[in-house]
Design an enzyme around this catalytic site. Structure first.
Site, mmCIF file in Angstrom:
data_model
loop_
_atom_site.group_PDB
_atom_site.id
_atom_site.type_symbol
_atom_site.label_atom_id
_atom_site.label_comp_id
_atom_site.label_asym_id
_atom_site.label_seq_id
_atom_site.Cartn_x
_atom_site.Cartn_y
_atom_site.Cartn_z
ATOM 1 N N CYS A 2 7.700 -8.655 -4.166
ATOM 2 C CA CYS A 2 7.110 -9.928 -4.589
ATOM 3 C C CYS A 2 6.959 -10.902 -3.417
ATOM 4 O O CYS A 2 7.779 -10.906 -2.502
ATOM 5 C CB CYS A 2 8.006 -10.593 -5.625
ATOM 6 S SG CYS A 2 8.222 -9.597 -7.089
ATOM 7 N N ARG A 33 3.800 -6.570 2.216
ATOM 8 C CA ARG A 33 5.127 -6.374 1.640
ATOM 9 C C ARG A 33 5.101 -5.403 0.476
ATOM 10 O O ARG A 33 6.152 -4.965 0.005
ATOM 11 C CB ARG A 33 5.686 -7.720 1.152
ATOM 12 C CG ARG A 33 5.861 -8.732 2.268
ATOM 13 C CD ARG A 33 6.139 -10.107 1.704
ATOM 14 N NE ARG A 33 7.407 -10.147 0.990
ATOM 15 C CZ ARG A 33 8.559 -10.478 1.546
ATOM 16 N NH1 ARG A 33 8.606 -10.779 2.805
ATOM 17 N NH2 ARG A 33 9.656 -10.507 0.833
ATOM 18 N N TRP A 88 5.732 -7.327 -7.631
ATOM 19 C CA TRP A 88 6.091 -5.911 -7.546
ATOM 20 C C TRP A 88 6.977 -5.658 -8.754
ATOM 21 O O TRP A 88 8.075 -6.214 -8.841
ATOM 22 C CB TRP A 88 6.844 -5.649 -6.247
ATOM 23 C CG TRP A 88 7.013 -4.209 -5.896
ATOM 24 C CD1 TRP A 88 6.050 -3.351 -5.467
ATOM 25 C CD2 TRP A 88 8.240 -3.459 -5.895
ATOM 26 N NE1 TRP A 88 6.592 -2.123 -5.203
ATOM 27 C CE2 TRP A 88 7.928 -2.159 -5.459
ATOM 28 C CE3 TRP A 88 9.562 -3.752 -6.224
ATOM 29 C CZ2 TRP A 88 8.886 -1.152 -5.336
ATOM 30 C CZ3 TRP A 88 10.507 -2.763 -6.098
ATOM 31 C CH2 TRP A 88 10.174 -1.478 -5.665
ATOM 32 N N ASN A 115 10.498 -14.935 -7.302
ATOM 33 C CA ASN A 115 10.935 -13.666 -6.696
ATOM 34 C C ASN A 115 12.399 -13.471 -7.039
ATOM 35 O O ASN A 115 13.150 -14.453 -7.071
ATOM 36 C CB ASN A 115 10.854 -13.732 -5.163
ATOM 37 C CG ASN A 115 9.434 -13.653 -4.655
ATOM 38 O OD1 ASN A 115 8.514 -13.459 -5.424
ATOM 39 N ND2 ASN A 115 9.278 -13.816 -3.351
ATOM 40 N N GLY A 116 12.824 -12.233 -7.229
ATOM 41 C CA GLY A 116 14.236 -11.971 -7.510
ATOM 42 C C GLY A 116 14.422 -11.519 -8.947
ATOM 43 O O GLY A 116 13.449 -11.149 -9.624
ATOM 44 N N GLU A 571 14.895 11.032 10.189
ATOM 45 C CA GLU A 571 13.890 9.972 10.263
ATOM 46 C C GLU A 571 12.474 10.565 10.218
ATOM 47 O O GLU A 571 11.586 10.033 9.544
ATOM 48 C CB GLU A 571 14.105 9.138 11.540
ATOM 49 C CG GLU A 571 13.062 8.080 11.839
ATOM 50 C CD GLU A 571 12.824 7.048 10.730
ATOM 51 O OE1 GLU A 571 13.605 6.997 9.766
ATOM 52 O OE2 GLU A 571 11.817 6.329 10.821
ATOM 53 N N GLU A 578 7.388 9.601 3.013
ATOM 54 C CA GLU A 578 6.973 8.289 2.483
ATOM 55 C C GLU A 578 5.498 8.011 2.693
ATOM 56 O O GLU A 578 4.866 7.334 1.889
ATOM 57 C CB GLU A 578 7.845 7.138 3.022
ATOM 58 C CG GLU A 578 7.754 6.837 4.479
ATOM 59 C CD GLU A 578 8.706 5.718 4.930
ATOM 60 O OE1 GLU A 578 9.106 4.893 4.110
ATOM 61 O OE2 GLU A 578 9.037 5.692 6.125
ATOM 62 N N HIS A 594 23.974 28.003 6.097
ATOM 63 C CA HIS A 594 24.760 27.766 4.880
ATOM 64 C C HIS A 594 23.883 27.442 3.682
ATOM 65 O O HIS A 594 24.325 26.767 2.755
ATOM 66 C CB HIS A 594 25.778 26.646 5.124
ATOM 67 C CG HIS A 594 26.768 26.970 6.197
ATOM 68 N ND1 HIS A 594 27.642 28.026 6.111
ATOM 69 C CD2 HIS A 594 26.984 26.406 7.407
ATOM 70 C CE1 HIS A 594 28.373 28.083 7.205
ATOM 71 N NE2 HIS A 594 27.987 27.114 8.026
HETATM 72 C C1 BG6 Z 1 12.275 -0.133 2.622
HETATM 73 C C2 BG6 Z 1 11.236 0.198 3.657
HETATM 74 O O1 BG6 Z 1 12.589 0.988 1.865
HETATM 75 O O2 BG6 Z 1 13.456 -0.663 3.230
HETATM 76 C C3 BG6 Z 1 11.818 1.096 4.744
HETATM 77 O O3 BG6 Z 1 10.121 0.843 3.044
HETATM 78 C C4 BG6 Z 1 13.034 0.432 5.360
HETATM 79 O O4 BG6 Z 1 10.835 1.300 5.757
HETATM 80 C C5 BG6 Z 1 14.072 0.079 4.290
HETATM 81 O O5 BG6 Z 1 13.619 1.298 6.299
HETATM 82 C C6 BG6 Z 1 15.169 -0.818 4.849
HETATM 83 O O6 BG6 Z 1 14.591 -2.050 5.202
HETATM 84 P P1 BG6 Z 1 15.182 -3.033 6.276
HETATM 85 O O7 BG6 Z 1 14.197 -4.187 6.293
HETATM 86 O O8 BG6 Z 1 16.534 -3.445 5.771
HETATM 87 O O9 BG6 Z 1 15.259 -2.332 7.580
#
Ligand code: BG6
Ligand code: UD1
Length: 700
Positions: A2, A33, A88, A115-116, A571, A578, A594
């Site tokens: 949001c 966002r 969102w 928001n929240g 990573e 994603e 394993h």
């Molecule tokens: C979300 C993002 O899931 O939050 C990720 O899509 C990110 O890319 C994760 O790694 C953690 O966010 P932040 O802002 O705490 O680093």
């Protein structure tokens, strides 16, 4: 996630069309966002009218909806409040009724954007329904708008005149949970209240005249909570639902915000921008004020007043400073790149350099992190270091854990914030808890931070967003200075977090002479990283081809790594899933036999990290095991390092420059960032807005 945007003009003539365009532009700056619907509220034609327009989908769809509804554009306003929101979905599907702004009643008397999450919304809803209020949406936010009207009416019936700030205070008293909130009302034309608790909110100020002072005084209430008779009828005697109107005394407008008066004492023309994110304010003004939890910013007659929802406690700051943002608008635009993610991948030679800028003396091999320097003796004495983060930020902790332990000899554990909280892990006063976050607003990380603060631990932030909640709530920390990251998939923040953590580890062991050769080796390595990243980025065409030839049509992909490269494997796998929605998994090479080996055949693509470090022979043996099962791995190895006799048995070999073992992950991750990007683009995915994901996850 949001986003909130609000625009207030005072003694600055704006047509309704200009106001709407401002709101839409503000929302479009919040798009990165992640969101699923959007809406705005502006004043209507007649006194006491408010127009609300909402639409599921992108901000552009809302823009079209406003055109379709033929909203009149030419009416001029010299004093106006417009509010806007990107949603969102958390409570209720993405549907028009669930979009913000939410309203108190069919006359739109009070409208809010939020928001929240309001955790006691069910109880509030039940009670408000029992008072005859009809809810339209499934959201928790709607109860806030209804609550405003209910408390306003209750005060009115009791013959009490409350100002918008006081009314907001009374509403907040009933709310549990988290909020960033704007409220506008036909009862208070030209006024807005903005308040926050656990959700970011800032106020941008634009005026042609010089502000008299660069701070705003905080106005504290006499009492913590409303304190007169309960006439609302909602009270059950035991809960927070007292809804008690309070007599107005010295809380009425008795003060003036010094910053906003002209020399002759008259109000001056001014515009205010309210937002959950500086990115939507920066094109209008660089002068901003970050609200603290429980602040209520009340804007009316060109003045900004900061009130506290609660009585002051000892040591609380009595002013909020008006700061100057250093972010440039072009820093948050795409430039020549097709996507923000691509831009951010290619920015890494600069962003990694910026993380080190002014902090490393490469000649004398010394590190100087201004934000933690004074805290180093305390941290060195700690019993253990706990690194806490989510997603990619968690991987940067995993990637650097080993060098922390080697250089500091302090035990280090790495925790996913949600799991750490679920376990209610023990934390002690002599622990140092390090919170790593790009946004500084991730709800799980913030909750874990609060948990550690309550237990008296020393908290350190490694954060990209200056002014974010984690940056402000930690005792000390390091801003990674990577610049705004807009693509949902984190790329440049990862490499900068990695470097900031390595610098942190080096600072912690600075005193030790016996370690100086190792320090020098790492610092020399860091100096070369930006240039070496440039070299790795040249692999883009080869990686694109590899995707076209072998990977685009695959359903699954494994990544094998061990030691320092296990984090890179995790990573890399996260980036691929994603962005390209392809199943992928990072596997510790030592665990291959394993279980995972059962998956290996001639079809499953496997990427193996075989760069030179002490574990290289073991990694090669894992690769041999894959090849023996007809697997044809893609090998990432060091330049000129012949992975002898492997060429014809592999799908591809990608060569990256050699660096120090603990820094090699900075280079190895880049081919995976590029691969995930091209896999996604080839599949027609909107790389910057992958489905179901948000850049900043501000809900638990
Ligand atoms: C979300 C993002 O899931 O939050 C990720 O899509 C990110 O890319 C994760 O790694 C953690 O966010 P932040 O802002 O705490 O680093
Ligand atoms: C700071 C300035 C920088 C200036 C430099 C010159 C800021 C944001 N940075 O950079 O513009 O060029 O001094 O000396 O003003 N902090 C936390 N938690 C976090 C991150 C940071 O508490 O998660 C605190 C730090 O402890 C420090 C402050 O924020 O008090 C700024 O941190 P950082 O930007 O890393 O400091 P410098 O690199 O010294």
């Amino acid at each position: 996630m949001c986003g909130i945007f609000g625009y207030v003009n005072f003694l600055v003539d704006k047509s309704r069309g200009e106001i709407v365009d401002n709101l839409i532009e503000g929302l479009s700056r919040l798009e990165y966002r992640g969101y699923d619907s959007a809406g705005i509220a502006v004043d209507g034609d007649k006194k006491g009218d408010t127009f609300i327009v909402k639409k599921v989908g992108k901000v552009n769809a809302l823009k079209q909806e406003i055109i379709d509804q033929k909203l009149e554009r030419s009416t001029l306003f010299d004093c106006h409040v417009g509010i806007a929101h990107t949603r969102w979905a958390t409570h209720g599907q993405p549907m028009t009724v669930n979009c913000h702004p939410h309203r108190s009643d069919v006359n739109n008397e009070f409208v809010v954007v939020h928001n929240g999450i309001i955790t006691n919304y069910r109880a509030l809803k039940t009670l408000l329904e029992s008072k005859g209020m009809r809810f339209e949406s499934e959201t928790d936010s709607e109860c806030i708008a209804k609550l405003f009207k209910h408390i306003y009416d209750t005060n009115l019936k009791a013959g009490l005149e409350v100002d918008l700030n006081e009314l907001t205070k009374q509403v907040l008293f009933e709310l549990e949970g988290s909020y960033g909130l704007l409220v506008k009302s036909t009862r208070y034309p030209g006024e807005v209240c903005a308040t926050r608790k656990g959700s970011p909110l800032l106020v941008g100020v634009k005026t042609n005249r010089k502000l008299k002072v660069d701070f705003v005084d905080v106005e504290f209430p006499e009492h913590d909570a409303p304190s007169s008779n309960n006439t609302s009828g909602l009270a059950d005697g035991s809960s927070n639902l007292g809804l008690m109107p309070v007599a107005q005394g010295d809380n009425l407008r008795t003060s003036q915000s010094r910053a906003f008066l002209a020399d002759d004492g008259m109000p001056m023309p001014v515009e205010f921008f309210l937002s959950s994110d500086p990115a939507s304010v920066i094109q209008h003004t660089k002068k901003v004020l970050f609200l603290e939890d429980d602040d209520i910013a009340h804007i009316y007659d060109g003045e900004l007043h900061i009130h506290r929802a609660k009585k002051s406690s000892a040591g609380e700051a009595t002013t909020r400073s008006i700061q100057t943002l250093e972010m440039e608008l072009n820093e948050i635009m795409k430039g020549p790149y097709k996507h923000f993610m691509q831009k951010e991948i290619f920015e890494q030679p600069d962003s990694t350099f910026n993380t080190m800028r002014g902090r490393i003396d490469f000649k004398d091999s010394k590190i100087n992190l201004g934000g933690i320097k004074g805290w180093l003796p305390t941290i060195r004495r700690c019993r253990r270091i706990i690194m806490i983060a989510c997603g990619t930020s968690y991987h940067s902790c995993l990637a650097t854990r080993s060098i922390f332990e080697e250089l500091t000899e302090i035990p280090v554990s790495v925790e996913l914030a949600s799991d750490f909280l679920d376990r209610k892990s023990p934390v002690f006063r002599d622990d140092t808890c390090v919170f790593v976050s790009q946004s500084g607003e991730t709800a799980d990380s913030i909750l874990a931070l609060q948990y550690c603060l309550e237990r008296g631990a020393l908290t350190v932030g490694i954060v990209n967003s200056v002014g974010s909640s984690i940056s402000r709530q930690t005792h000390c920390g390091v801003h990674i200075n990577a610049g705004p990251e807009i693509g949902v998939a984190s790329t440049k923040a990862y490499t900068s977090q990695y470097i900031a953590l390595v610098m942190f580890a080096l600072s912690l062991s600075n005193d030790s002479i016996s370690r100086s050769p190792r320090h020098k080796e790492i610092i020399d390595g860091l100096q070369k990283i930006p240039e070496q990243i440039k070299t790795v980025l040249q692999l883009e065409d080869k990686i694109k081809q590899l995707c076209d030839d072998h990977l685009n049509s695959q359903k699954s992909l494994l990544l094998l790594g061990r030691g320092y490269q296990f984090a890179t494997a995790l990573e890399g796998a996260l980036k691929i899933k994603e962005i390209s929605y392809m199943h992928s998994e990072g596997v510790l090479a030592g665990e291959l036999k394993h279980g995972v080996l059962a998956l290996v055949d001639k079809d499953l693509p496997i990427i193996a990290f075989a760069t030179k470090d002490s574990l290289f022979p073991k990694t090669m043996s894992a690769i041999e095991q894959v090849i023996a099962r007809d697997g044809r791995p893609i090998i990432i190895c060091n330049e000129g390092e012949k992975v002898i006799g492997m060429e014809e048995k592999t799908m591809a070999i990608l060569e990256v420059p050699l660096t120090v073992d603990c820094l090699q992950g900075l280079l190895n991750v880049i081919p995976l960032q590029l691969m995930s990007y091209w896999l996604a683009v080839n599949r027609g995915i909107d790389v910057d807005f992958p489905r179901n994901l948000a850049k900043s996850v501000t809900v638990e």
